[in-house]
Design a protein around this motif. Sequence first.
Motif, PDB file in Angstrom:
ATOM      1  N   LYS A  12       0.855  -1.192   0.000  1.00  0.00           N
ATOM      2  CA  LYS A  12       0.000   0.000   0.000  1.00  0.00           C
ATOM      3  C   LYS A  12       0.890   1.240   0.000  1.00  0.00           C
ATOM      4  O   LYS A  12       1.829   1.335   0.800  1.00  0.00           O
ATOM      5  N   VAL A  13       0.565   2.189  -0.887  1.00  0.00           N
ATOM      6  CA  VAL A  13       1.380   3.392  -1.051  1.00  0.00           C
ATOM      7  C   VAL A  13       0.507   4.629  -0.842  1.00  0.00           C
ATOM      8  O   VAL A  13      -0.579   4.743  -1.414  1.00  0.00           O
ATOM      9  N   VAL A  14       0.983   5.526   0.008  1.00  0.00           N
ATOM     10  CA  VAL A  14       0.355   6.837   0.195  1.00  0.00           C
ATOM     11  C   VAL A  14       1.418   7.877  -0.119  1.00  0.00           C
ATOM     12  O   VAL A  14       2.529   7.798   0.387  1.00  0.00           O
ATOM     13  N   PHE A  15       1.079   8.840  -0.988  1.00  0.00           N
ATOM     14  CA  PHE A  15       2.039   9.907  -1.259  1.00  0.00           C
ATOM     15  C   PHE A  15       1.351  11.260  -1.205  1.00  0.00           C
ATOM     16  O   PHE A  15       0.151  11.377  -1.469  1.00  0.00           O
ATOM     17  N   SER A  16       2.124  12.274  -0.833  1.00  0.00           N
ATOM     18  CA  SER A  16       1.587  13.635  -0.760  1.00  0.00           C
ATOM     19  C   SER A  16       2.260  14.502  -1.803  1.00  0.00           C
ATOM     20  O   SER A  16       3.365  14.198  -2.272  1.00  0.00           O
ATOM     21  N   SER A  17       1.576  15.594  -2.154  1.00  0.00           N
ATOM     22  CA  SER A  17       2.148  16.514  -3.132  1.00  0.00           C
ATOM     23  C   SER A  17       1.571  17.904  -2.943  1.00  0.00           C
ATOM     24  O   SER A  17       0.576  18.102  -2.239  1.00  0.00           O
ATOM     25  N   SER A  18       2.196  18.846  -3.601  1.00  0.00           N
ATOM     26  CA  SER A  18       1.663  20.209  -3.648  1.00  0.00           C
ATOM     27  C   SER A  18       0.296  20.208  -4.311  1.00  0.00           C
ATOM     28  O   SER A  18       0.002  19.389  -5.180  1.00  0.00           O
ATOM     29  N   SER A  19      -0.551  21.168  -3.921  1.00  0.00           N
ATOM     30  CA  SER A  19      -1.856  21.331  -4.563  1.00  0.00           C
ATOM     31  C   SER A  19      -1.723  21.565  -6.052  1.00  0.00           C
ATOM     32  O   SER A  19      -2.625  21.247  -6.834  1.00  0.00           O
ATOM     33  N   ALA A  20      -0.601  22.162  -6.472  1.00  0.00           N
ATOM     34  CA  ALA A  20      -0.434  22.553  -7.869  1.00  0.00           C
ATOM     35  C   ALA A  20      -0.175  21.375  -8.789  1.00  0.00           C
ATOM     36  O   ALA A  20      -0.293  21.498 -10.004  1.00  0.00           O
ATOM     37  N   LEU A  21       0.174  20.219  -8.241  1.00  0.00           N
ATOM     38  CA  LEU A  21       0.534  19.077  -9.065  1.00  0.00           C
ATOM     39  C   LEU A  21      -0.708  18.423  -9.659  1.00  0.00           C
ATOM     40  O   LEU A  21      -1.655  18.115  -8.942  1.00  0.00           O
ATOM     41  N   ASP A  22      -0.698  18.207 -10.968  1.00  0.00           N
ATOM     42  CA  ASP A  22      -1.758  17.452 -11.624  1.00  0.00           C
ATOM     43  C   ASP A  22      -1.353  15.981 -11.588  1.00  0.00           C
ATOM     44  O   ASP A  22      -0.519  15.540 -12.371  1.00  0.00           O
ATOM     45  N   ILE A  23      -1.927  15.243 -10.660  1.00  0.00           N
ATOM     46  CA  ILE A  23      -1.537  13.841 -10.441  1.00  0.00           C
ATOM     47  C   ILE A  23      -1.685  13.015 -11.724  1.00  0.00           C
ATOM     48  O   ILE A  23      -0.890  12.126 -12.012  1.00  0.00           O
ATOM     49  N   TYR A  24      -2.716  13.321 -12.530  1.00  0.00           N
ATOM     50  CA  TYR A  24      -3.027  12.488 -13.689  1.00  0.00           C
ATOM     51  C   TYR A  24      -2.373  12.976 -14.977  1.00  0.00           C
ATOM     52  O   TYR A  24      -2.644  12.474 -16.044  1.00  0.00           O
ATOM     53  N   LYS A  25      -1.498  13.975 -14.843  1.00  0.00           N
ATOM     54  CA  LYS A  25      -0.885  14.549 -16.044  1.00  0.00           C
ATOM     55  C   LYS A  25       0.601  14.223 -16.127  1.00  0.00           C
ATOM     56  O   LYS A  25       1.341  14.840 -16.862  1.00  0.00           O
ATOM     57  N   GLY A  26       1.069  13.270 -15.328  1.00  0.00           N
ATOM     58  CA  GLY A  26       2.475  12.894 -15.369  1.00  0.00           C
ATOM     59  C   GLY A  26       2.791  12.093 -16.621  1.00  0.00           C
ATOM     60  O   GLY A  26       1.956  11.910 -17.511  1.00  0.00           O
ATOM     61  N   GLU A  27       4.006  11.585 -16.682  1.00  0.00           N
ATOM     62  CA  GLU A  27       4.431  10.818 -17.853  1.00  0.00           C
ATOM     63  C   GLU A  27       3.662   9.500 -17.953  1.00  0.00           C
ATOM     64  O   GLU A  27       3.470   8.966 -19.038  1.00  0.00           O
ATOM     65  N   SER A  28       3.259   8.942 -16.836  1.00  0.00           N
ATOM     66  CA  SER A  28       2.574   7.650 -16.833  1.00  0.00           C
ATOM     67  C   SER A  28       1.127   7.825 -16.397  1.00  0.00           C
ATOM     68  O   SER A  28       0.787   8.742 -15.660  1.00  0.00           O
ATOM     69  N   ASP A  29       0.287   6.906 -16.877  1.00  0.00           N
ATOM     70  CA  ASP A  29      -1.138   6.990 -16.572  1.00  0.00           C
ATOM     71  C   ASP A  29      -1.417   6.451 -15.171  1.00  0.00           C
ATOM     72  O   ASP A  29      -1.328   5.254 -14.927  1.00  0.00           O
ATOM     73  N   LEU A  30      -1.770   7.355 -14.255  1.00  0.00           N
ATOM     74  CA  LEU A  30      -2.084   6.941 -12.885  1.00  0.00           C
ATOM     75  C   LEU A  30      -3.578   6.985 -12.598  1.00  0.00           C
ATOM     76  O   LEU A  30      -4.010   6.669 -11.493  1.00  0.00           O
ATOM     77  N   SER A  31      -4.368   7.375 -13.595  1.00  0.00           N
ATOM     78  CA  SER A  31      -5.792   7.622 -13.348  1.00  0.00           C
ATOM     79  C   SER A  31      -6.527   6.373 -12.865  1.00  0.00           C
ATOM     80  O   SER A  31      -7.491   6.470 -12.106  1.00  0.00           O
ATOM     81  N   ARG A  32      -6.095   5.187 -13.290  1.00  0.00           N
ATOM     82  CA  ARG A  32      -6.767   3.937 -12.869  1.00  0.00           C
ATOM     83  C   ARG A  32      -6.128   3.350 -11.617  1.00  0.00           C
ATOM     84  O   ARG A  32      -6.571   2.323 -11.117  1.00  0.00           O
ATOM     85  N   ARG A  33      -5.070   3.983 -11.131  1.00  0.00           N
ATOM     86  CA  ARG A  33      -4.310   3.385 -10.039  1.00  0.00           C
ATOM     87  C   ARG A  33      -4.407   4.161  -8.722  1.00  0.00           C
ATOM     88  O   ARG A  33      -4.328   3.573  -7.656  1.00  0.00           O
ATOM     89  N   VAL A  34      -4.544   5.465  -8.796  1.00  0.00           N
ATOM     90  CA  VAL A  34      -4.446   6.290  -7.590  1.00  0.00           C
ATOM     91  C   VAL A  34      -5.766   6.994  -7.301  1.00  0.00           C
ATOM     92  O   VAL A  34      -6.469   7.418  -8.219  1.00  0.00           O
ATOM     93  N   PHE A  35      -6.110   7.093  -6.018  1.00  0.00           N
ATOM     94  CA  PHE A  35      -7.279   7.853  -5.583  1.00  0.00           C
ATOM     95  C   PHE A  35      -6.773   9.094  -4.850  1.00  0.00           C
ATOM     96  O   PHE A  35      -5.966   8.977  -3.926  1.00  0.00           O
TER      97      PHE A  35
END
Length: 398
Positions: A119-142
Amino acid sequence: MDILFSNSQNLLTQVGDEFFRYLFDKIDWNLRMIAIKGPRGSGKTTLMLQQIKYGIKPKAQEALYFSADHYWFYTHNLVETAHTFYQNGGRYLFIDEVHKYPNWSREIKNIYDSFPDLKVVFSSSSALDIYKGESDLSRRVFTYELPGMSFREYLNLTQGQNFQPVSLAEVQNTQADITKEINSKLHPLPIFREYLKRGYLPIITESNPEIIPIFLQQIINTVVESDLAFIADYNAGTAYKVKKLLGVLAESAPFKPNVSSIARKIETSRDSVYEWLTQLEKARLLNFLVADGKGVSLLQKPDKVYLENTNLSYALKANPEIGSVRETFLLNQLKNINKEVRLPKSGDFLIEDLVIEVGGKNKDANQVRHLKNHMIVADEIEYGFGNKIPLWVFGMMY
């Protein structure tokens, strides 16, 4: 990896269970991969450490917390670290400030795909678009959003109370019961004044209240010079102009922006101003209001620009105008409960068909009386009557 485990254990000994941010109980910690976004200082790190210490209560080596900008990653990568952790019995991985790590999305995806029972939990700045990275995380991360504290949380933290959140509908329909309960235990108005000046972030319990504005100015510098530098690839010259833009906005917020005039003032292009405004809004330093009936699109001029919270108003301007502070607070609290707020033709805010007019204790309904569904939100009153509701009550919604 001893240095990471040692640092994680040291931090866990320092975190307590006296106060939990409201999001702690809303997160489904059983999900395989969770992202927690939020402004600096909102409590993301504490939230993760509390989950390890009081939620998981793991056996030794089962859980690990680290920040993605730790010097360990000068010579190691995330996938390698996760692999070693997993081989040694690790099952819960908490990664702070993931946006500081190059190619973070690709490696997070690889971790997800390679270790099905990690199980992985990660934090980020509000400005980060989680789903706009190089890899598709849309089906993996909530993804969960953690804003600054509500007035309710501030009361619970500083006054030792246990007030429960109320909905906007309850504020509208049962305000008498809400205000009666709270006023029976304390006088909210003087505490509300303090909250508006310096109570939005949990840091209030760890610092001299008088230095909170300085702390907020440091946060602004870090967001622009560090977070946005990583996310939007700012150089030093760009960061300087973005801070200059924020200074221009702070002088007169809330206001209807003249993008051409702003561009001339900070010596940049209109397109750059549009882009920077959008980035500052994503980074939770600004809030936008768009007129009713207009679509919302990127690089579109907002009809009204506000600082994101009232603490910023006091940090960036010695004596902000109280009417502006009131509007800033109400818009902030409504957006933090995910309400779509628009700029109406009459009144200050529009939520669906409800028009809200904000003012002081003597505020009347003259400007909105002709509208069928309207509400007066008044500052400096402990109790409301009819459709006149105390401003502070809107801080009890999350």
